[in-house]
Design a protein around this motif. Sequence first.
Motif, mmCIF file in Angstrom:
data_model
loop_
_atom_site.group_PDB
_atom_site.id
_atom_site.type_symbol
_atom_site.label_atom_id
_atom_site.label_comp_id
_atom_site.label_asym_id
_atom_site.label_seq_id
_atom_site.Cartn_x
_atom_site.Cartn_y
_atom_site.Cartn_z
ATOM 1 N N ASN A 143 1.824 -1.766 5.374
ATOM 2 C CA ASN A 143 1.295 -3.269 5.060
ATOM 3 C C ASN A 143 0.009 -3.364 5.515
ATOM 4 O O ASN A 143 -0.558 -4.305 4.894
ATOM 5 N N GLN A 144 -0.619 -2.359 5.974
ATOM 6 C CA GLN A 144 -2.037 -2.568 6.203
ATOM 7 C C GLN A 144 -2.902 -1.956 5.102
ATOM 8 O O GLN A 144 -2.629 -1.050 4.478
ATOM 9 N N PRO A 145 -4.017 -2.565 4.665
ATOM 10 C CA PRO A 145 -4.806 -2.073 3.493
ATOM 11 C C PRO A 145 -5.670 -0.593 3.902
ATOM 12 O O PRO A 145 -6.935 -0.593 3.829
ATOM 13 N N TYR A 146 -4.867 0.341 3.930
ATOM 14 C CA TYR A 146 -5.488 1.721 4.188
ATOM 15 C C TYR A 146 -6.176 2.311 2.830
ATOM 16 O O TYR A 146 -5.288 2.060 1.915
ATOM 17 N N GLU A 147 -7.281 2.424 2.956
ATOM 18 C CA GLU A 147 -7.875 3.018 1.883
ATOM 19 C C GLU A 147 -8.495 4.383 1.958
ATOM 20 O O GLU A 147 -9.406 4.645 2.882
ATOM 21 N N PHE A 148 -8.012 5.381 1.381
ATOM 22 C CA PHE A 148 -8.252 6.791 1.454
ATOM 23 C C PHE A 148 -8.235 7.442 0.106
ATOM 24 O O PHE A 148 -7.560 6.944 -0.726
ATOM 25 N N VAL A 172 0.704 -1.169 -0.019
ATOM 26 C CA VAL A 172 0.141 -0.122 0.007
ATOM 27 C C VAL A 172 0.948 1.089 0.187
ATOM 28 O O VAL A 172 1.451 1.486 0.802
ATOM 29 N N SER A 173 0.803 2.077 -1.138
ATOM 30 C CA SER A 173 1.546 3.238 -1.192
ATOM 31 C C SER A 173 0.863 4.422 -1.632
ATOM 32 O O SER A 173 0.132 4.292 -2.714
ATOM 33 N N TYR A 174 0.766 5.413 -1.133
ATOM 34 C CA TYR A 174 0.193 6.691 -1.810
ATOM 35 C C TYR A 174 1.416 7.722 -1.906
ATOM 36 O O TYR A 174 2.322 7.999 -1.304
ATOM 37 N N ILE A 175 1.079 8.574 -3.186
ATOM 38 C CA ILE A 175 2.159 9.413 -3.490
ATOM 39 C C ILE A 175 1.739 10.883 -3.384
ATOM 40 O O ILE A 175 0.535 11.262 -3.893
ATOM 41 N N PHE A 176 2.283 11.782 -2.691
ATOM 42 C CA PHE A 176 1.935 13.012 -2.393
ATOM 43 C C PHE A 176 3.000 14.025 -3.049
ATOM 44 O O PHE A 176 3.850 14.113 -2.386
ATOM 45 N N PRO A 177 2.788 14.679 -4.352
ATOM 46 C CA PRO A 177 3.608 15.803 -4.666
ATOM 47 C C PRO A 177 3.484 17.067 -3.956
ATOM 48 O O PRO A 177 2.349 17.429 -3.513
#
Length: 558
Positions: A448-453, A426-431
């Motif tokens: 590793n947790q399935p964070y969904e935002f 799980v990876s989010y990218i914030f420019p």
Amino acid sequence: MSTVSYSKLSQTMLWKLKILTFTSGAIVMALEIATSRILTPVFGSTIYTWGSLIGVILSGLSLGYFLGGRIADSHPKFDKICGIVFSVGLFIVGIPFFASSVIDFSLAIMPISQYTPLLATFLLLMLPSVLLGFVSPYAIKLGAHSLQKVGNISGNLYSIATVGSIFGTFLTVFVLIPNVTVHQIIFGLGIALIGSSLVGLKASPQLIAIAIVIILVVPWSTFSVNTISHNGQLIFEKETMFSHLDIIEFGDNRSLYLDGLRHSSMNMRDPLDLVIDYTEYFHLGMMFNPAAKDILFVGGGGFSGPKNFLALYPDVKIDVIEIDSDVIDAAKNYFNLESNPRLQIFNDDARKHLSMFDKKYDLIILDAYATNYVPYHLMTHEFFQTLEKRLEPNGVVVSNLLGSIEGNNSPLVRSIYKTMKETFPVSYIFPTESEPIFLQNIMIVSSNQPYEFDRLQLLEISKNSPADYLVDELSKHEHLYTGIVETSDVPFLTDQYNPSEVLINPITKKPYMQDLQEKQIEEKQHLEYSMNLILGFALVAVSAIWIFYFKKRIWNFN
């Protein structure tokens, strides 16, 4: 001449040769290490910079051994080799004056690439390396001529040269760099070389040497040879074991620079404020995991993030791993870093520390990368596996990277993203900037947790958070990247294969941050240029006198 007087003469000559050989060996290694502090602020502490330094020094010495041996066989005169050493010392004391011009010339001839530091190093160090290579064959020839024991003399003198190199290395690394500025070190090396050469020279060179010392020592408290100028007032400066550290004040801001790059800033009227915009994104970790209690910062700098977190989140405990003890001291002395029972600081390498200690964290913030240097061992698959073992089940990693998501500046970011995805699916990218092709700070939030935002959920969380820094940013869709990151053309980074210097190369071609006021910089540079010009002309005049004397009195083959 009697046997006794001949023996005394031989022993005197041998000691003079030992002094010359030891000093030359010490200066070669000390100059290599000191010059690295001129090159790394521009080219980074990469394998290309260090490979250039080592390769040029070895190439120059090899050529010097060859040429020096031929000249020594034809014209073995002690004053001649002393004159050559004197000339090298004179060249070395000039390095701080022309180093910036050499670097600028190298960049103009060869726009920055892995070969640019090689060109700059060649121009700075090839000549002194070749000439210092003359010393060993010359010393063996003269020593053997006096004592008729070639094997014994050559082994003795080579051993002394090697001991000198070891001495110069340790002295520069453990004593000089931590306590003396780079240009003073280089001046000292040149003066030491000139001083050692006087054992075989007469009165006139001694007077020239005294003139050189006066020229360098008298104005040295105001003399500046920095290759990078900062706006504002310099209030502290030190060569640390890892970088050149400056603390600059401009207006209400106090900033910490490492190798010419700003790493932290503090508003002196509001020390807990986050002056540099990207540091606000550290709070993403608390938005993903609001229950976080144990937090780790990898990289301290001016400790802006840890201080801010301690003030905003009264229940958290924070550990900070910072490799440079002088950076920690600077934060304590100049950036209002105070003792706090909720704060632990570890002066250590982050990977080594995390491998040896088994404490787990709810949030880990990676802030150890710079524009011109990335610690390659902190971006590999093996490191991220170690990081994962130090996370609690709901733990989050916030990684601050420099580059872009798309375009020519993106390979490093995309490679790290590709590597992290293997451990943290799980990876989010914030420019931090509006366009993904811009060179900027980029935050990757992984777990590793399935964070969904989605962005709107994060926006609502930020509005109700003690840290509302990101409300404006998350109101704009471009600060959460929702596109697909292309990773098929970039490497997966491991301890065995990590071409980080190649990946960061496009980034170093462009200035990342411009926080200097051009007019004030020009005024400061004009003053420094005037001082440099006066001292430079004085050295040129003394050099001209020496060249005339050397050519007429020493460098002849009669």
